[in-house]
Structure formats: structure tokens, C-alpha cells
Scaffold this motif. Structure first.
Motif, PDB file in Angstrom:
ATOM      1  N   ASP A 188     122.968   6.634  40.705  1.00 39.09           N
ATOM      2  CA  ASP A 188     123.144   7.647  39.734  1.00 39.09           C
ATOM      3  C   ASP A 188     124.112   7.144  39.274  1.00 39.09           C
ATOM      4  OD1 ASP A 188     119.827   7.485  40.884  1.00 39.09           O
ATOM      5  OD2 ASP A 188     120.105   9.553  41.952  1.00 39.09           O
ATOM      6  N   GLN A 189     124.064   8.241  38.140  1.00 38.84           N
ATOM      7  CA  GLN A 189     125.074   9.299  37.362  1.00 38.84           C
ATOM      8  C   GLN A 189     125.530  10.319  37.967  1.00 38.84           C
ATOM      9  OE1 GLN A 189     127.589   6.955  35.880  1.00 38.84           O
ATOM     10  NE2 GLN A 189     126.520   5.551  36.644  1.00 38.84           N
ATOM     11  N   VAL A 190     126.694  10.537  38.243  1.00 36.95           N
ATOM     12  CA  VAL A 190     126.830  11.656  38.575  1.00 36.95           C
ATOM     13  C   VAL A 190     128.351  12.314  37.570  1.00 36.95           C
ATOM     14  CG1 VAL A 190     127.874  13.122  40.128  1.00 36.95           C
ATOM     15  CG2 VAL A 190     126.820  11.846  41.066  1.00 36.95           C
ATOM     16  N   ILE A 191     127.767  13.859  36.788  1.00 39.09           N
ATOM     17  CA  ILE A 191     128.350  14.181  35.783  1.00 39.09           C
ATOM     18  C   ILE A 191     129.675  15.097  36.913  1.00 39.09           C
ATOM     19  CG2 ILE A 191     128.821  15.496  33.652  1.00 39.09           C
ATOM     20  CD1 ILE A 191     125.993  14.839  32.446  1.00 39.09           C
ATOM     21  N   GLY A 192     130.643  15.046  36.231  1.00 39.37           N
ATOM     22  CA  GLY A 192     132.205  15.925  36.849  1.00 39.37           C
ATOM     23  C   GLY A 192     132.154  16.905  36.574  1.00 39.37           C
ATOM     24  N   THR A 193     132.023  18.319  37.467  1.00 37.19           N
ATOM     25  CA  THR A 193     132.084  19.837  36.897  1.00 37.19           C
ATOM     26  C   THR A 193     133.581  20.713  36.969  1.00 37.19           C
ATOM     27  OG1 THR A 193     131.916  20.482  39.054  1.00 37.19           O
ATOM     28  CG2 THR A 193     129.835  19.606  37.649  1.00 37.19           C
ATOM     29  N   GLY A 203     132.812  16.632  32.677  1.00 37.50           N
ATOM     30  CA  GLY A 203     131.952  16.427  31.857  1.00 37.50           C
ATOM     31  C   GLY A 203     132.675  14.460  32.333  1.00 37.50           C
ATOM     32  N   LEU A 204     132.953  14.248  32.994  1.00 37.23           N
ATOM     33  CA  LEU A 204     133.072  12.537  32.696  1.00 37.23           C
ATOM     34  C   LEU A 204     131.597  12.033  33.833  1.00 37.23           C
ATOM     35  CD1 LEU A 204     136.750  10.818  33.269  1.00 37.23           C
ATOM     36  CD2 LEU A 204     135.214  11.805  31.347  1.00 37.23           C
ATOM     37  N   ARG A 205     131.446  10.595  33.686  1.00 35.87           N
ATOM     38  CA  ARG A 205     130.582  10.594  34.629  1.00 35.87           C
ATOM     39  C   ARG A 205     130.816   9.724  35.462  1.00 35.87           C
ATOM     40  NH1 ARG A 205     125.115  10.392  32.481  1.00 35.87           N
ATOM     41  NH2 ARG A 205     124.661  11.505  31.107  1.00 35.87           N
ATOM     42  N   TYR A 206     130.205   9.421  36.676  1.00 33.72           N
ATOM     43  CA  TYR A 206     131.080   8.339  37.973  1.00 33.72           C
ATOM     44  C   TYR A 206     129.236   8.160  38.856  1.00 33.72           C
ATOM     45  CZ  TYR A 206     135.045  11.319  37.031  1.00 33.72           C
ATOM     46  OH  TYR A 206     136.123  11.976  36.724  1.00 33.72           O
ATOM     47  N   SER A 207     129.297   6.873  38.998  1.00 32.49           N
ATOM     48  CA  SER A 207     128.459   6.331  39.935  1.00 32.49           C
ATOM     49  C   SER A 207     128.657   7.100  40.668  1.00 32.49           C
ATOM     50  CB  SER A 207     127.779   4.890  39.599  1.00 32.49           C
ATOM     51  OG  SER A 207     129.305   4.146  40.415  1.00 32.49           O
ATOM     52  N   HIS A 247     124.820  16.576  44.119  1.00 31.14           N
ATOM     53  CA  HIS A 247     124.364  16.063  43.950  1.00 31.14           C
ATOM     54  C   HIS A 247     123.100  15.879  44.594  1.00 31.14           C
ATOM     55  CE1 HIS A 247     122.628  12.605  41.051  1.00 31.14           C
ATOM     56  NE2 HIS A 247     122.439  11.704  42.170  1.00 31.14           N
TER      57      HIS A 247
END
Length: 388
Positions: free
Chosen positions: A104-109, A125-129, A152
Motif C-alpha cells: 500500500d502507498q501512504v501519503i505523508g501528512t 505530500g510524499l508517497r511511502y510504501s 493508515h
């Protein structure tokens, strides 16, 4: 009549004791003051070991255990409730690993990036698995990674805390209370050296947990472009033969906390330390060296309890199956038939409602109450006959 009523009441009370006696004993044993894992595992600061004398360490509490057998080989204040710092992330991982898809991809907040304490570098705004966030959580002890993972999951941080407390109970970690999944010094948050050993044992049984815990390096993305190298904070991985890593921790109030594990000569040992001023890696190394060297001479001083879901029925001695390397797991052969017979009788008795045992005495009471009435009728008839 008074004698008859007394006899009936006694019979009812005796029957109730027969039915409820074993159940009450079980409840009493569960609520007993004996420490979890064995009578020697207290909150006292006295070092407990049998067969050899362990080296002195600066930590206020520690446990050394064989995670394969569950034997505790040395301990000091194992049940003292102390602040766990980031070693609590082992319990966080145990909750989140089976629930999250690592692809899964998680977008930082902003909430991730603004969290207190140690961070791995989660940017808004950056994506992290999920996989990379777990690496950031284990290696860099990133509170931002923990927050992103918890949010998440369904229910977010509050649900994660609830699940952590529930899982702690299922693992037998009764000294643990979670109010912040990062391990920060939150009010009401505590654990023990014993509970940390339970978390390590459960974690090392999971291939994904073990992999993250033993990973030395990873690369984490920078805010704009490129990446930087992250090294595991557990120094045991870099200087101890057979090290499996696990987790370190530090806060101002908790001071240094530590979970380390190593495998040598067919034995997998875990060492947990809490509230140490400094030199925690050296203390862990000395305890592991001593345990591996003295292993055959040591007698277990306690045991890591089995999780609730995996626990077997208790034996006649009330301690459950004994997996200690020094003890037999089965009762003497001559007692097994008696145990089986007792179990069958008890299981049958427990299925009968308690009120049913009161029915026979009351039926007898009704029969005896009818008898005086009949006697009175007979006496009345006799008197009538005499008058005629």
C-alpha cells in the motif's frame, strides 16, 4: 419438622459446594498474587538466577530468556512497571503488521511530520510504501512513520492504541498499558522487562518482524529528490556474532531501554533492559555472553507465558504444560487415568444447571410435608369412629 428442614438445607448447600467448588478454585488461582511467569519474578530489584552469577548491569530491570523454550534464565525486577520508550514499538508492530498490506502507498501528512521525538523523515505530500514505513519505524525509530502507519489502519491512532492494549492482555503482558503507540512519555504509559520479552518472542516468530528487526541499512527518500541512508540504531547488529537486532529506545524519563536478541549454538536468547543511564549495548552484550557461556549450568527461574489463544488446559498442578528444558511436560503415568476420569466427571457436572441440584431435596421436603397431613386425617377418622 425443624430437624427435617435443617437436613434439607444442608443437602442443598453441600450440593452447591460440590458444583461450584472447582470453579471458585480456578477463579481464585487466576486472581492470585503470584507474579506472571513464576513466583521468583517479582518487582524487587534483587537479581534472580540459578546455576551461575550474572554480570552486574546498570539497568533498573532486565530479563534474559530463551525464546524457543520460554525459559527465563536471569531477571532483575522483571515486573517493575517502567516507561518503555521506543521499545513499545515492538507491540505496535505486532498489531499493525498483520493488518496492513506492505505494498500500500501512504501519503505523508503535516501531522506525521510534526510529531514529537525521533523521526525518519516523513514529509507531507510524499508517497511511502507501508513496507518502507515499517523500515523507518524499526531502524530509525521514526515516530512519524508510526503515526503514518497507525492513521493508515482502520480507526487510526485511537483504534491502534485499543488493539495494542488488547493484544498485550492476550500475550500475558499484564504490566503494560498503552496510551501512545510511539512509546513517548505519555501519562499512564508503562511496561516491564518481562512484557518486552513477551513482545520480542511473539515478534521473532513472525518472519516480517524478524526481517525488519535485523535490517542494518535502508534508504529513505528526501523531501525534494534523492534519498539518504538510514542505519539501524541497535548497535548489537553491528558488533555481536549472531545478533538478531529487535529495538532500542530512549526518552528523558524512560532513559535507555533495550530489546536485543541473538542466536548461537542452537539457542535464541532475548535480553530486555529498562531504565538504564548509559552503556546499554555493553550491558546487553555482557548478559548475552554470560548466558550463552553458562547455558547448560543454568536452571530456569521463570517462564514466558503462552498467549491466551495458544494456551492449553491446565494440568492437575495448575501450572499448564511445562516446556522448561529442566522439567517434564507430562504428569506421572500412574496419575493420568485418574486425571482423565476426574475431567470427565467434572465436565459432566458443570453441564447440569445449579438449580437442578436443589430439586431432589425440595421434592423430598414436599413428601415429608404431606405426611403430617395424612396422619392428621387418620387421627381425625379414628376419633370420629370412637365417638360413634
Amino acid at each position: 419438622m425443624r430437624v427435617l428442614l435443617t437436613v434439607c438445607a444442608t443437602a442443598v448447600a453441600s450440593t452447591a459446594l460440590v458444583v461450584t467448588g472447582p470453579l471458585a478454585a480456578t477463579a481464585a488461582s487466576q486472581g492470585a498474587s503470584t507474579p506472571v511467569g513464576g513466583a521468583q519474578l517479582t518487582t524487587e530489584s534483587t537479581v534472580v538466577a540459578a546455576g551461575a552469577t550474572p554480570p552486574a548491569v546498570q539497568a533498573s530491570a532486565y530479563v534474559v530468556a530463551d525464546v524457543d523454550t520460554g525459559d527465563i534464565l536471569a531477571a532483575k525486577a522483571p515486573h517493575a512497571k517502567l516507561r518503555p520508550a521506543s521499545t513499545l514499538k515492538t507491540l505496535t508492530a505486532l498489531v499493525l503488521l498483520p493488518r496492513l498490506n506492505k505494498a500500500d502507498q501512504v501519503i505523508g501528512t503535516n501531522q506525521d511530520a510534526g510529531i514529537e521525538g525521533s523521526k525518519v523523515g516523513v514529509y507531507p505530500g510524499l508517497r511511502y510504501s507501508v513496507d518502507l514505513l515499517f523500515q523507518g519505524m524499526f531502524l530509525a525509530s521514526g515516530n512519524d512513520a508510526v503515526h503514518a502507519l497507525a492513521v493508515h489502519d482502520k480507526g487510526g491512532v485511537p483504534a491502534t492504541i485499543q488493539r495494542m492494549n488488547k493484544l498485550a492482555g492476550e500475550l500475558g503482558a499484564r504490566d503494560t498499558n498503552v496510551t501512545d503507540p510511539t512509546g513517548l512519555d505519555a501519562d499512564g504509559q508503562y511496561s516491564s522487562a518481562y512484557d518486552l520479552a513477551l513482545f520480542a518472542q511473539a515478534g521473532l516468530a513472525r518472519p516480517d518482524f524478524a526481517k525488519y528487526a535485523s535490517t542494518k541499512y535502508t534508504n529513505f527518500p528526501l523531501a525534494k529528490k534523492g534519498s539518504y541512508q538510514v542505519a539501524n540504531q541497535n548497535k548489537l547488529l553491528f558488533n555481536y556474532d549472531g545478533a538478531l537486532g529487535v529495538k532500542t529506545g530512549y526518552t528523558t524519563l524512560a532513559r535507555n531501554t533495550f530489546i536485543g536478541a541473538a542466536r548461537r549454538n542452537g539457542h535464541t536468547l532475548v535480553v530486555t533492559l529498562m531504565n538504564s543511564p548509559h552503556g546499554i549495548t555493553e550491558d546487553a552484550t555482557n548478559l548475552l555472553d554470560w548466558t550463552f557461556k553458562s547455558y547448560d549450568a543454568l536452571t530456569p527461574v521463570g517462564t514466558l507465558v503462552k498467549p491466551v489463544a495458544a494456551a492449553r488446559p491446565k494440568t492437575a498442578e495448575g501450572n499448564g504444560p511445562n516446556t522448561s528444558k529442566k522439567a517434564s511436560a507430562l504428569p506421572p503415568r500412574r496419575n493420568r487415568a485418574a486425571l482423565v476420569a476426574t475431567a470427565i466427571v467434572q465436565s459432566t457436572v458443570y453441564k447440569v444447571p445449579v438449580w437442578a441440584y436443589a430439586a431432589p431435596p425440595f421434592l423430598l421436603l414436599a413428601l415429608f410435608l404431606r405426611r403430617p397431613k395424612a396422619l392428621r386425617a387418620r387421627a381425625k377418622a379414628a376419633n370420629k369412629a370412637r365417638r360413634h
